[in-house]
Design a protein around this motif. Structure first.
Motif, mmCIF file in Angstrom:
data_model
loop_
_atom_site.group_PDB
_atom_site.id
_atom_site.type_symbol
_atom_site.label_atom_id
_atom_site.label_comp_id
_atom_site.label_asym_id
_atom_site.label_seq_id
_atom_site.Cartn_x
_atom_site.Cartn_y
_atom_site.Cartn_z
ATOM 1 N N GLY A 14 128.820 -55.929 -9.021
ATOM 2 C CA GLY A 14 128.510 -54.755 -9.831
ATOM 3 C C GLY A 14 127.348 -54.011 -9.203
ATOM 4 N N SER A 15 126.208 -54.694 -9.183
ATOM 5 C CA SER A 15 124.989 -54.101 -8.631
ATOM 6 C C SER A 15 124.114 -55.245 -8.133
ATOM 7 C CB SER A 15 124.271 -53.317 -9.743
ATOM 8 O OG SER A 15 122.873 -53.332 -9.541
ATOM 9 N N THR A 16 123.618 -55.133 -6.920
ATOM 10 C CA THR A 16 122.779 -56.220 -6.386
ATOM 11 C C THR A 16 121.475 -56.321 -7.190
ATOM 12 O OG1 THR A 16 121.966 -54.670 -4.723
ATOM 13 C CG2 THR A 16 123.739 -56.175 -4.043
ATOM 14 N N ASN A 17 120.959 -55.192 -7.692
ATOM 15 C CA ASN A 17 119.757 -55.264 -8.544
ATOM 16 C C ASN A 17 120.047 -56.051 -9.824
ATOM 17 O OD1 ASN A 17 118.279 -53.517 -6.800
ATOM 18 N ND2 ASN A 17 117.196 -52.673 -8.562
ATOM 19 N N ARG B 278 130.517 -53.729 -1.329
ATOM 20 C CA ARG B 278 130.889 -52.772 -2.366
ATOM 21 C C ARG B 278 130.085 -53.068 -3.616
ATOM 22 N NH1 ARG B 278 135.828 -50.033 -1.412
ATOM 23 N NH2 ARG B 278 134.688 -48.507 -2.634
ATOM 24 N N GLN B 279 129.708 -52.011 -4.341
ATOM 25 C CA GLN B 279 129.062 -52.171 -5.650
ATOM 26 C C GLN B 279 129.871 -51.334 -6.636
ATOM 27 O OE1 GLN B 279 124.306 -52.714 -5.522
ATOM 28 N NE2 GLN B 279 125.000 -50.645 -5.228
ATOM 29 N N VAL B 280 130.493 -51.985 -7.605
ATOM 30 C CA VAL B 280 131.328 -51.194 -8.507
ATOM 31 C C VAL B 280 130.522 -50.546 -9.635
ATOM 32 C CG1 VAL B 280 133.500 -52.372 -7.971
ATOM 33 C CG2 VAL B 280 132.038 -53.275 -9.789
ATOM 34 N N GLY C 48 126.961 -49.665 -9.087
ATOM 35 C CA GLY C 48 125.665 -49.443 -8.445
ATOM 36 C C GLY C 48 124.805 -48.513 -9.293
ATOM 37 N N ARG C 49 123.532 -48.831 -9.371
ATOM 38 C CA ARG C 49 122.635 -48.059 -10.239
ATOM 39 C C ARG C 49 121.570 -47.328 -9.427
ATOM 40 N NH1 ARG C 49 119.509 -50.781 -13.189
ATOM 41 N NH2 ARG C 49 119.827 -52.862 -12.366
ATOM 42 N N GLY C 50 121.283 -46.095 -9.862
ATOM 43 C CA GLY C 50 120.212 -45.318 -9.255
ATOM 44 C C GLY C 50 119.067 -45.164 -10.239
ATOM 45 N N ARG C 51 118.086 -44.351 -9.872
ATOM 46 C CA ARG C 51 116.950 -44.108 -10.755
ATOM 47 C C ARG C 51 117.399 -43.251 -11.933
ATOM 48 N NH1 ARG C 51 113.449 -40.801 -8.667
ATOM 49 N NH2 ARG C 51 111.787 -41.432 -10.061
ATOM 50 N N GLN C 52 116.587 -43.319 -12.992
ATOM 51 C CA GLN C 52 116.773 -42.483 -14.170
ATOM 52 C C GLN C 52 118.178 -42.599 -14.747
ATOM 53 O OE1 GLN C 52 114.944 -38.653 -13.564
ATOM 54 N NE2 GLN C 52 113.045 -39.729 -13.190
ATOM 55 N N LYS D 36 119.278 -33.445 2.955
ATOM 56 C CA LYS D 36 120.192 -34.089 2.010
ATOM 57 C C LYS D 36 119.811 -35.552 1.829
ATOM 58 C CE LYS D 36 124.274 -31.274 2.722
ATOM 59 N NZ LYS D 36 125.712 -31.359 3.003
ATOM 60 N N LYS D 37 120.198 -36.104 0.677
ATOM 61 C CA LYS D 37 119.764 -37.470 0.374
ATOM 62 C C LYS D 37 120.539 -38.485 1.215
ATOM 63 C CE LYS D 37 118.840 -40.571 -3.448
ATOM 64 N NZ LYS D 37 118.208 -40.623 -4.744
ATOM 65 N N LEU D 38 119.769 -39.301 1.947
ATOM 66 C CA LEU D 38 120.358 -40.334 2.800
ATOM 67 C C LEU D 38 120.163 -41.712 2.182
ATOM 68 C CD1 LEU D 38 121.499 -40.808 5.794
ATOM 69 C CD2 LEU D 38 119.163 -41.563 6.270
HETATM 70 C C1 BTN Z 1 118.174 -43.742 -6.383
HETATM 71 O O1 BTN Z 1 117.938 -42.984 -5.449
HETATM 72 O O2 BTN Z 1 118.490 -43.290 -7.487
HETATM 73 C C2 BTN Z 1 118.043 -45.225 -6.176
HETATM 74 C C3 BTN Z 1 119.284 -45.798 -5.590
HETATM 75 C C4 BTN Z 1 119.205 -47.290 -5.366
HETATM 76 C C5 BTN Z 1 120.533 -47.858 -4.918
HETATM 77 C C6 BTN Z 1 120.433 -49.304 -4.544
HETATM 78 S S1 BTN Z 1 121.895 -49.895 -3.772
HETATM 79 C C7 BTN Z 1 121.316 -51.529 -3.912
HETATM 80 C C8 BTN Z 1 120.654 -51.663 -5.246
HETATM 81 N N1 BTN Z 1 121.615 -51.988 -6.269
HETATM 82 C C9 BTN Z 1 121.756 -51.012 -7.167
HETATM 83 O O3 BTN Z 1 122.537 -51.039 -8.138
HETATM 84 N N2 BTN Z 1 120.942 -50.002 -6.877
HETATM 85 C C10 BTN Z 1 120.166 -50.277 -5.686
#
Ligand code: BTN
Length: 252
Positions: free
Chosen positions: A9-12, A35-37, A39-43, A107-109
């Motif tokens: 799902g997400s490594t975090n 793969r992260q099904v 995956g979470r970002g900020r906010q 652009k966001k990398l």
């Molecule tokens: C962002 O810019 O919003 C933060 C992105 C962070 C993505 C990484 S990918 C590995 C780890 N696992 C997640 O679910 N999120 C972080």
């Protein structure tokens, strides 16, 4: 040590679950997914799951002697910047964007998600999750104008394992500076790789926007933003909405 998984799902989230379950997750160990099904970002945003990209997390166990844990995002930012610049023939368009992003050609990398996890009987831990767009070239429509990958920008495939090893080494060395409280090294490196300072920026903090000149980072890694009334605000989180021209620092 790196634990590779083909899909999660997400490594975090995985490392957070392990810590909450009382499992020992040593510092220096990484969980990296193909793969992260979920995956979470900020906010609360989702992080795009691009096959061939780097998506990995590690844990820092805080000690009461450590500097401000919020500066771990700067540690990770500098380490990721160094790893990526190592594979670019011309890193001049690679920039750190406050608080936690890396941009290439505007652009966001890459992005960084740091999450503090309380642990009963122990000091808190911080999960540092890093996503770097390496080899994926097709982004969903809603982000295709704002996201990019190394492959898109250079036309070349990047060896994910080599980049991961370089990232881990750089992170170890920047983390050593953090542990030794050498914040001036960290702040200097971060500042050198960003082009926002001296410019007028607009920051969104929980729905409120603040516009002023980005003066620098203070020793705790907070952004010093000077508004036209001459007041200096210290911001430790938020979202940079716009970066404008080189700014004036006073109200006149
Ligand atoms: C962002 O810019 O919003 C933060 C992105 C962070 C993505 C990484 S990918 C590995 C780890 N696992 C997640 O679910 N999120 C972080």
């Amino acid at each position: 040590m790196i634990r590779f998984v083909t899909e999660t799902g997400s490594t975090n989230t995985d490392l957070a679950s392990e810590l909450r379950a009382g499992m020992a997750v040593p510092e220096g160990e990484w969980l990296v997914a193909d793969r992260q099904v979920s995956g979470r970002g900020r906010q609360g945003r989702a992080w795009f799951d691009g096959y061939g990209n780097f998506m990995g997390s590690t844990v820092v166990h805080l000690s009461p002697r450590d500097p401000n844990p919020a500066t771990l995002a700067l540690v990770a930012g500098v380490a990721a910047y160094e790893a990526v610049s190592g594979v670019l023939a011309d890193p001049s368009l690679l920039k750190l964007k406050w608080p936690n992003d890396i941009l290439l050609n505007g652009k966001k990398l890459a992005g960084i998600l740091c999450e503090c996890i309380a642990q009963s009987g122990y000091t808190p831990a911080v999960i540092v999750g890093i996503g770097i767009n390496l080899n994926h070239t097709r982004f969903p429509e809603n982000i295709q104008d704002i996201a990019t990958s190394l492959k898109l920008e250079t036309g070349k495939n990047v060896n994910r394992t080599e980049l991961a090893l370089s990232l881990l080494q750089n992170l170890d060395s920047e983390y050593e500076d953090f542990l030794q409280g050498k914040m001036e090294n960290l702040i200097r490196k971060w500042t050198e790789q960003s082009d926002m300072f001296g410019k007028t920026v607009t920051v969104n903090q929980k729905g409120k926007t603040l516009t002023g000149v980005a003066m620098g980072l203070n020793p705790q890694g907070k952004l010093i933003l000077q508004t036209p009334d001459g007041k200096q605000h210290l911001l430790d989180s938020g979202e940079l909405l716009a970066t404008g021209a080189t700014g004036k620092t006073t109200s006149d």
